[in-house]
Design a protein around this motif. Structure first.
Motif, PDB file in Angstrom:
ATOM      1  N   HIS A   1       0.605  -1.338  -0.033  1.00 12.78           N
ATOM      2  CA  HIS A   1       0.025  -0.028  -0.092  1.00 12.78           C
ATOM      3  C   HIS A   1       1.012   1.364  -0.080  1.00 12.78           C
ATOM      4  O   HIS A   1       0.590   2.173  -0.331  1.00 12.78           O
ATOM      5  CB  HIS A   1      -0.810  -0.042   1.274  1.00 12.78           C
ATOM      6  N   LEU A   2       2.129   1.232   0.317  1.00 18.66           N
ATOM      7  CA  LEU A   2       3.026   2.244   0.098  1.00 18.66           C
ATOM      8  C   LEU A   2       3.186   2.918  -1.371  1.00 18.66           C
ATOM      9  O   LEU A   2       3.286   4.029  -1.155  1.00 18.66           O
ATOM     10  CB  LEU A   2       4.242   1.920   0.969  1.00 18.66           C
ATOM     11  N   PHE A   3       3.279   2.059  -2.243  1.00 16.63           N
ATOM     12  CA  PHE A   3       3.254   2.512  -3.601  1.00 16.63           C
ATOM     13  C   PHE A   3       2.053   3.261  -3.983  1.00 16.63           C
ATOM     14  O   PHE A   3       1.991   4.337  -4.598  1.00 16.63           O
ATOM     15  CB  PHE A   3       3.302   1.304  -4.533  1.00 16.63           C
ATOM     16  N   TRP A   4       0.841   2.779  -3.421  1.00  9.75           N
ATOM     17  CA  TRP A   4      -0.516   3.590  -3.605  1.00  9.75           C
ATOM     18  C   TRP A   4      -0.421   4.933  -3.007  1.00  9.75           C
ATOM     19  O   TRP A   4      -0.987   5.773  -3.665  1.00  9.75           O
ATOM     20  CB  TRP A   4      -1.456   2.632  -3.175  1.00  9.75           C
ATOM     21  N   ILE A   5      -0.160   4.882  -1.782  1.00 10.14           N
ATOM     22  CA  ILE A   5       0.018   6.166  -0.975  1.00 10.14           C
ATOM     23  C   ILE A   5       1.066   7.205  -1.748  1.00 10.14           C
ATOM     24  O   ILE A   5       0.783   8.466  -2.007  1.00 10.14           O
ATOM     25  CB  ILE A   5       0.381   5.879   0.268  1.00 10.14           C
ATOM     26  N   ALA A   6       2.182   6.502  -2.146  1.00  7.05           N
ATOM     27  CA  ALA A   6       3.207   7.504  -2.875  1.00  7.05           C
ATOM     28  C   ALA A   6       2.484   7.975  -4.144  1.00  7.05           C
ATOM     29  O   ALA A   6       2.787   9.174  -4.461  1.00  7.05           O
ATOM     30  CB  ALA A   6       4.394   6.843  -3.024  1.00  7.05           C
ATOM     31  N   GLY A   7       1.858   7.075  -4.769  1.00  4.81           N
ATOM     32  CA  GLY A   7       1.097   7.392  -6.110  1.00  4.81           C
ATOM     33  C   GLY A   7       0.012   8.586  -5.943  1.00  4.81           C
ATOM     34  O   GLY A   7       0.072   9.641  -6.715  1.00  4.81           O
ATOM     35  N   LEU A   8      -0.868   8.438  -4.918  1.00  3.13           N
ATOM     36  CA  LEU A   8      -1.765   9.440  -4.649  1.00  3.13           C
ATOM     37  C   LEU A   8      -1.021  10.741  -4.141  1.00  3.13           C
ATOM     38  O   LEU A   8      -1.582  11.870  -4.715  1.00  3.13           O
ATOM     39  CB  LEU A   8      -2.448   8.737  -3.376  1.00  3.13           C
ATOM     40  N   LEU A   9      -0.038  10.785  -3.360  1.00  4.30           N
ATOM     41  CA  LEU A   9       0.502  11.964  -2.987  1.00  4.30           C
ATOM     42  C   LEU A   9       1.204  12.732  -4.086  1.00  4.30           C
ATOM     43  O   LEU A   9       1.135  13.949  -4.193  1.00  4.30           O
ATOM     44  CB  LEU A   9       1.813  11.727  -2.076  1.00  4.30           C
ATOM     45  N   LEU A  10       1.874  12.083  -5.205  1.00  2.00           N
ATOM     46  CA  LEU A  10       2.419  12.564  -6.156  1.00  2.00           C
ATOM     47  C   LEU A  10       1.327  13.155  -7.246  1.00  2.00           C
ATOM     48  O   LEU A  10       1.702  14.095  -7.779  1.00  2.00           O
ATOM     49  CB  LEU A  10       3.085  11.430  -7.247  1.00  2.00           C
ATOM     50  N   ALA A  11       0.035  12.533  -7.261  1.00  2.00           N
ATOM     51  CA  ALA A  11      -1.020  12.983  -8.172  1.00  2.00           C
ATOM     52  C   ALA A  11      -1.593  14.350  -7.408  1.00  2.00           C
ATOM     53  O   ALA A  11      -2.366  15.149  -8.313  1.00  2.00           O
ATOM     54  CB  ALA A  11      -2.027  11.827  -8.145  1.00  2.00           C
ATOM     55  N   LEU A  12      -1.606  14.374  -6.126  1.00  2.00           N
ATOM     56  CA  LEU A  12      -2.268  15.646  -5.625  1.00  2.00           C
ATOM     57  C   LEU A  12      -0.948  16.900  -5.784  1.00  2.00           C
ATOM     58  O   LEU A  12      -1.618  18.025  -5.612  1.00  2.00           O
ATOM     59  CB  LEU A  12      -2.424  15.363  -4.126  1.00  2.00           C
ATOM     60  N   ILE A  13       0.167  16.667  -5.645  1.00  2.00           N
ATOM     61  CA  ILE A  13       1.317  17.554  -5.421  1.00  2.00           C
ATOM     62  C   ILE A  13       1.783  17.985  -6.771  1.00  2.00           C
ATOM     63  O   ILE A  13       1.856  17.261  -7.821  1.00  2.00           O
ATOM     64  CB  ILE A  13       2.387  17.117  -4.800  1.00  2.00           C
ATOM     65  N   ASP A  14       1.730  19.176  -7.029  1.00  2.00           N
ATOM     66  CA  ASP A  14       2.040  19.900  -8.200  1.00  2.00           C
ATOM     67  C   ASP A  14       3.654  20.098  -8.279  1.00  2.00           C
ATOM     68  O   ASP A  14       3.983  21.009  -7.506  1.00  2.00           O
ATOM     69  CB  ASP A  14       1.426  21.214  -8.685  1.00  2.00           C
ATOM     70  N   LEU A  15       4.541  19.620  -9.138  1.00  2.00           N
ATOM     71  CA  LEU A  15       5.899  19.353  -9.181  1.00  2.00           C
ATOM     72  C   LEU A  15       6.283  20.894  -9.743  1.00  2.00           C
ATOM     73  O   LEU A  15       5.709  21.102 -10.859  1.00  2.00           O
ATOM     74  CB  LEU A  15       6.435  18.401  -9.684  1.00  2.00           C
ATOM     75  N   PRO A  16       7.224  21.554  -9.254  1.00  2.00           N
ATOM     76  CA  PRO A  16       7.513  22.844 -10.143  1.00  2.00           C
ATOM     77  C   PRO A  16       8.393  22.668 -11.139  1.00  2.00           C
ATOM     78  O   PRO A  16       8.889  21.450 -11.435  1.00  2.00           O
ATOM     79  CB  PRO A  16       8.394  23.552  -8.846  1.00  2.00           C
ATOM     80  N   ASP A  17       8.186  23.583 -12.178  1.00  2.00           N
ATOM     81  CA  ASP A  17       8.804  23.341 -13.568  1.00  2.00           C
ATOM     82  C   ASP A  17      10.282  23.700 -13.419  1.00  2.00           C
ATOM     83  O   ASP A  17      10.516  24.874 -13.476  1.00  2.00           O
ATOM     84  CB  ASP A  17       8.041  24.070 -14.611  1.00  2.00           C
ATOM     85  N   PHE A  18      11.317  22.940 -13.420  1.00  2.00           N
ATOM     86  CA  PHE A  18      12.738  23.306 -13.252  1.00  2.00           C
ATOM     87  C   PHE A  18      13.139  23.466 -14.761  1.00  2.00           C
ATOM     88  O   PHE A  18      14.243  24.216 -14.970  1.00  2.00           O
ATOM     89  CB  PHE A  18      13.594  22.238 -12.466  1.00  2.00           C
ATOM     90  N   ILE A  19      12.799  22.794 -15.843  1.00  2.00           N
ATOM     91  CA  ILE A  19      13.219  22.944 -16.959  1.00  2.00           C
ATOM     92  C   ILE A  19      13.103  24.354 -17.852  1.00  2.00           C
ATOM     93  O   ILE A  19      14.234  24.771 -18.551  1.00  2.00           O
ATOM     94  CB  ILE A  19      12.564  21.582 -18.001  1.00  2.00           C
TER      95      ILE A  19
END
Length: 148
Positions: free
Chosen positions: A80-98
């Motif tokens: 379930h740790l993979f699912w929780i990590a995926g949920l957190l990544l789906a909720l968080i907007d990563l900044p655009d570094f490029i």
């Protein structure tokens, strides 16, 4: 064949008790109900499991592929740790570094006098050498350039 009841059997038997050799209607109905319940619960489970992937896809996140892989890992490993990590990544907007790094690189190339590289996000410009470029003269006639 005479199907008489045993003398000690009550005369008002419930409907779900059948005679020997008859189809048990209650068992058939319960089998269908059980099959439908398993399919329904399985569908809910798979819908819940793909929730982070659908959230990331709907908001067009950059990390969509990572979220999809984490959801698949969680589905097949039951971790379930993979699912929780995926949920957190789906909720968080990563900044655009490029984008800032590309801007810095273009500015440094401009300062150095080097023509800037083509932007990979834009389509390349097409130049067609076969078509002659024409200019209009003062009297309205078209004059071709580049051909002597």
């Amino acid at each position: 064949m005479n199907e008489s009841l045993h003398p000690l059997t009550p005369h008002h038997l419930p409907l779900f008790i059948t005679a020997p050799g008859d189809i048990d209607i209650l068992m058939v109905v319960m089998g269908i109900v059980l099959l439908m319940a398993v399919l329904f619960v399985g569908n809910i489970y798979l819908q819940l499991h793909s929730l982070p992937e659908r959230m990331a896809h709907k908001s067009k996140k950059l990390q969509f592929e990572i979220v999809a892989v984490l959801c698949l890992l969680a589905l097949f490993t039951h971790n379930h740790l993979f699912w929780i990590a995926g949920l957190l990544l789906a909720l968080i907007d990563l900044p655009d570094f490029i984008a800032p790094l590309r801007s810095i690189a273009a500015s440094v190339q401009k300062i150095a006098g080097i023509p800037p590289d083509a932007d990979p996000t834009e389509p390349p410009e097409t130049t067609d050498a076969a078509t002659p470029v024409s200019d209009k003269t003062a009297d309205g006639e078209a004059k071709e350039q580049g051909h002597a």
